[in-house]
Design an enzyme around this catalytic site. Sequence first.
Site, PDB file in Angstrom:
ATOM      1  N   LYS A 210       0.838  -1.211   0.000  1.00  0.00           N
ATOM      2  CA  LYS A 210       0.000   0.000   0.000  1.00  0.00           C
ATOM      3  C   LYS A 210       0.871   1.259   0.000  1.00  0.00           C
ATOM      4  O   LYS A 210       0.646   2.174  -0.783  1.00  0.00           O
ATOM      5  CB  LYS A 210      -0.912   0.051   1.248  1.00  0.00           C
ATOM      6  CG  LYS A 210      -1.871  -1.104   1.377  1.00  0.00           C
ATOM      7  CD  LYS A 210      -2.839  -0.902   2.545  1.00  0.00           C
ATOM      8  CE  LYS A 210      -2.179  -0.778   3.906  1.00  0.00           C
ATOM      9  NZ  LYS A 210      -1.485  -1.992   4.369  1.00  0.00           N
TER      10      LYS A 210
ATOM     11  N   ARG B  79      -8.951   0.819   9.466  1.00  0.00           N
ATOM     12  CA  ARG B  79      -8.445  -0.520   9.771  1.00  0.00           C
ATOM     13  C   ARG B  79      -9.434  -1.320  10.621  1.00  0.00           C
ATOM     14  O   ARG B  79      -9.164  -2.485  10.914  1.00  0.00           O
ATOM     15  CB  ARG B  79      -7.160  -0.361  10.573  1.00  0.00           C
ATOM     16  CG  ARG B  79      -5.896  -0.729   9.806  1.00  0.00           C
ATOM     17  CD  ARG B  79      -4.746  -0.426  10.721  1.00  0.00           C
ATOM     18  NE  ARG B  79      -3.539  -1.112  10.423  1.00  0.00           N
ATOM     19  CZ  ARG B  79      -2.494  -0.567   9.798  1.00  0.00           C
ATOM     20  NH1 ARG B  79      -2.560   0.649   9.309  1.00  0.00           N
ATOM     21  NH2 ARG B  79      -1.388  -1.243   9.654  1.00  0.00           N
TER      22      ARG B  79
ATOM     23  N   ARG C 105      11.960  -5.893   4.570  1.00  0.00           N
ATOM     24  CA  ARG C 105      11.758  -4.471   4.278  1.00  0.00           C
ATOM     25  C   ARG C 105      12.786  -3.578   4.987  1.00  0.00           C
ATOM     26  O   ARG C 105      13.042  -3.734   6.176  1.00  0.00           O
ATOM     27  CB  ARG C 105      10.339  -4.112   4.730  1.00  0.00           C
ATOM     28  CG  ARG C 105       9.939  -2.705   4.438  1.00  0.00           C
ATOM     29  CD  ARG C 105       8.460  -2.592   4.388  1.00  0.00           C
ATOM     30  NE  ARG C 105       7.801  -2.680   5.696  1.00  0.00           N
ATOM     31  CZ  ARG C 105       6.491  -2.511   5.866  1.00  0.00           C
ATOM     32  NH1 ARG C 105       5.712  -2.297   4.823  1.00  0.00           N
ATOM     33  NH2 ARG C 105       5.963  -2.594   7.063  1.00  0.00           N
TER      34      ARG C 105
ATOM     35  N   ARG D  58      12.206  -1.254  10.285  1.00  0.00           N
ATOM     36  CA  ARG D  58      11.200  -0.748  11.232  1.00  0.00           C
ATOM     37  C   ARG D  58      11.167  -1.647  12.450  1.00  0.00           C
ATOM     38  O   ARG D  58      11.259  -2.858  12.338  1.00  0.00           O
ATOM     39  CB  ARG D  58       9.811  -0.770  10.560  1.00  0.00           C
ATOM     40  CG  ARG D  58       9.471   0.495   9.861  1.00  0.00           C
ATOM     41  CD  ARG D  58       8.220   0.371   9.037  1.00  0.00           C
ATOM     42  NE  ARG D  58       7.053  -0.144   9.765  1.00  0.00           N
ATOM     43  CZ  ARG D  58       5.814  -0.093   9.287  1.00  0.00           C
ATOM     44  NH1 ARG D  58       5.579   0.452   8.105  1.00  0.00           N
ATOM     45  NH2 ARG D  58       4.805  -0.574   9.970  1.00  0.00           N
TER      46      ARG D  58
ATOM     47  N   ARG E 239       0.650  -8.597  13.720  1.00  0.00           N
ATOM     48  CA  ARG E 239       0.012  -7.610  12.827  1.00  0.00           C
ATOM     49  C   ARG E 239      -0.841  -8.319  11.773  1.00  0.00           C
ATOM     50  O   ARG E 239      -1.916  -7.840  11.407  1.00  0.00           O
ATOM     51  CB  ARG E 239       1.086  -6.739  12.159  1.00  0.00           C
ATOM     52  CG  ARG E 239       1.677  -5.723  13.131  1.00  0.00           C
ATOM     53  CD  ARG E 239       2.996  -5.161  12.652  1.00  0.00           C
ATOM     54  NE  ARG E 239       2.890  -4.434  11.428  1.00  0.00           N
ATOM     55  CZ  ARG E 239       3.895  -4.324  10.539  1.00  0.00           C
ATOM     56  NH1 ARG E 239       5.052  -4.898  10.762  1.00  0.00           N
ATOM     57  NH2 ARG E 239       3.730  -3.606   9.458  1.00  0.00           N
TER      58      ARG E 239
HETATM   59  P1  AMP Z   1       1.427   0.797   9.124  1.00  0.00           P
HETATM   60  O1  AMP Z   1       2.615   1.636   8.828  1.00  0.00           O
HETATM   61  O2  AMP Z   1       0.208   1.224   8.338  1.00  0.00           O
HETATM   62  O3  AMP Z   1       1.695  -0.674   8.991  1.00  0.00           O
HETATM   63  O4  AMP Z   1       1.050   1.065  10.667  1.00  0.00           O
HETATM   64  C1  AMP Z   1       1.964   0.750  11.708  1.00  0.00           C
HETATM   65  C2  AMP Z   1       1.230   0.643  13.032  1.00  0.00           C
HETATM   66  O5  AMP Z   1       0.599   1.898  13.337  1.00  0.00           O
HETATM   67  C3  AMP Z   1       0.108  -0.374  13.074  1.00  0.00           C
HETATM   68  O6  AMP Z   1       0.583  -1.700  13.342  1.00  0.00           O
HETATM   69  C4  AMP Z   1      -0.739   0.168  14.231  1.00  0.00           C
HETATM   70  O7  AMP Z   1      -0.133  -0.091  15.489  1.00  0.00           O
HETATM   71  C5  AMP Z   1      -0.652   1.681  13.988  1.00  0.00           C
HETATM   72  N1  AMP Z   1      -1.730   2.140  13.083  1.00  0.00           N
HETATM   73  C6  AMP Z   1      -1.583   2.647  11.825  1.00  0.00           C
HETATM   74  N2  AMP Z   1      -2.772   2.956  11.289  1.00  0.00           N
HETATM   75  C7  AMP Z   1      -3.708   2.638  12.209  1.00  0.00           C
HETATM   76  C8  AMP Z   1      -5.124   2.690  12.244  1.00  0.00           C
HETATM   77  N3  AMP Z   1      -5.841   3.145  11.198  1.00  0.00           N
HETATM   78  N4  AMP Z   1      -5.747   2.278  13.385  1.00  0.00           N
HETATM   79  C9  AMP Z   1      -5.054   1.834  14.437  1.00  0.00           C
HETATM   80  N5  AMP Z   1      -3.719   1.723  14.480  1.00  0.00           N
HETATM   81  C10 AMP Z   1      -3.033   2.124  13.361  1.00  0.00           C
END
Ligand code: AMP
Length: 216
Positions: free
Chosen positions: A13, A88, A127, A160, A171
């Site tokens: 994404k 999400r 990654r 990360r 996750r």
């Molecule tokens: P991402 O970079 O999108 O994989 O997000 C990394 C982390 O940020 C996720 O594993 C969640 O802990 C938090 N996070 C990101 N977006 C959301 C969301 N829409 N709702 C809740 N937690 C989020």
Amino acid sequence: MRIVLLGAPGSGKGTQAKNLMADRNIPQVSTGDMLREAVAAGTRFGLQAKATIDAGELVSDDIVLGIISERLTQPDTADGFILDGFPRTLQQAHDLEELLDSLGTPLDAAILMNVDFDILMKRLTGRRTCSLTGKLLNVYFSPQEELDECTNAGGELIQREDDNEETISNRLDVYRKQTEPLIDFYRDRGSLKIVDADGTIDEVYERFTDAIAPLS
Ligand code: AMP
């Protein structure tokens, strides 16, 4: 164009949203990036969010809705946006619908980046981000020259903190339980488009732009 990108962690994404942003000048709005910025800035809220992110759990719906509401009223999103990593949960999807209705700017589509689960693990564990350029790379899939380009210039390939195996499997579980139901939510509204996101970045980008072509 106002779109939501749906898909498991590692489905590409962020990569594809960044490509589209560069091509069409539509801002990528990533709740994950915004939360990581808050963590890096060391704000009290950022420190609270860090533990949740490191465990691979979701930050509360209220918090991310607050972040998104503020972001989507900024002028650069007036002509469109690419939501990456939000919504999400079903609650967030309903909240977003309500927010966009109140702004009079409904979504054009939700695009699902569809990848087999076994491929996701390699994408996530491999990654890296180049510390000099911010370029997203993968130790399994990126050409060696691109990885060398970063390290030869004195950069580091940063992983990360939530890309370790334990957090990744959590996750992916969280995605299955809490985010996958959004596929039906958007299908029921007639706004779901599915992109086969297995392939090279360029191949997937072509399928992605084909899927959104009728929207522009
Ligand atoms: P991402 O970079 O999108 O994989 O997000 C990394 C982390 O940020 C996720 O594993 C969640 O802990 C938090 N996070 C990101 N977006 C959301 C969301 N829409 N709702 C809740 N937690 C989020």
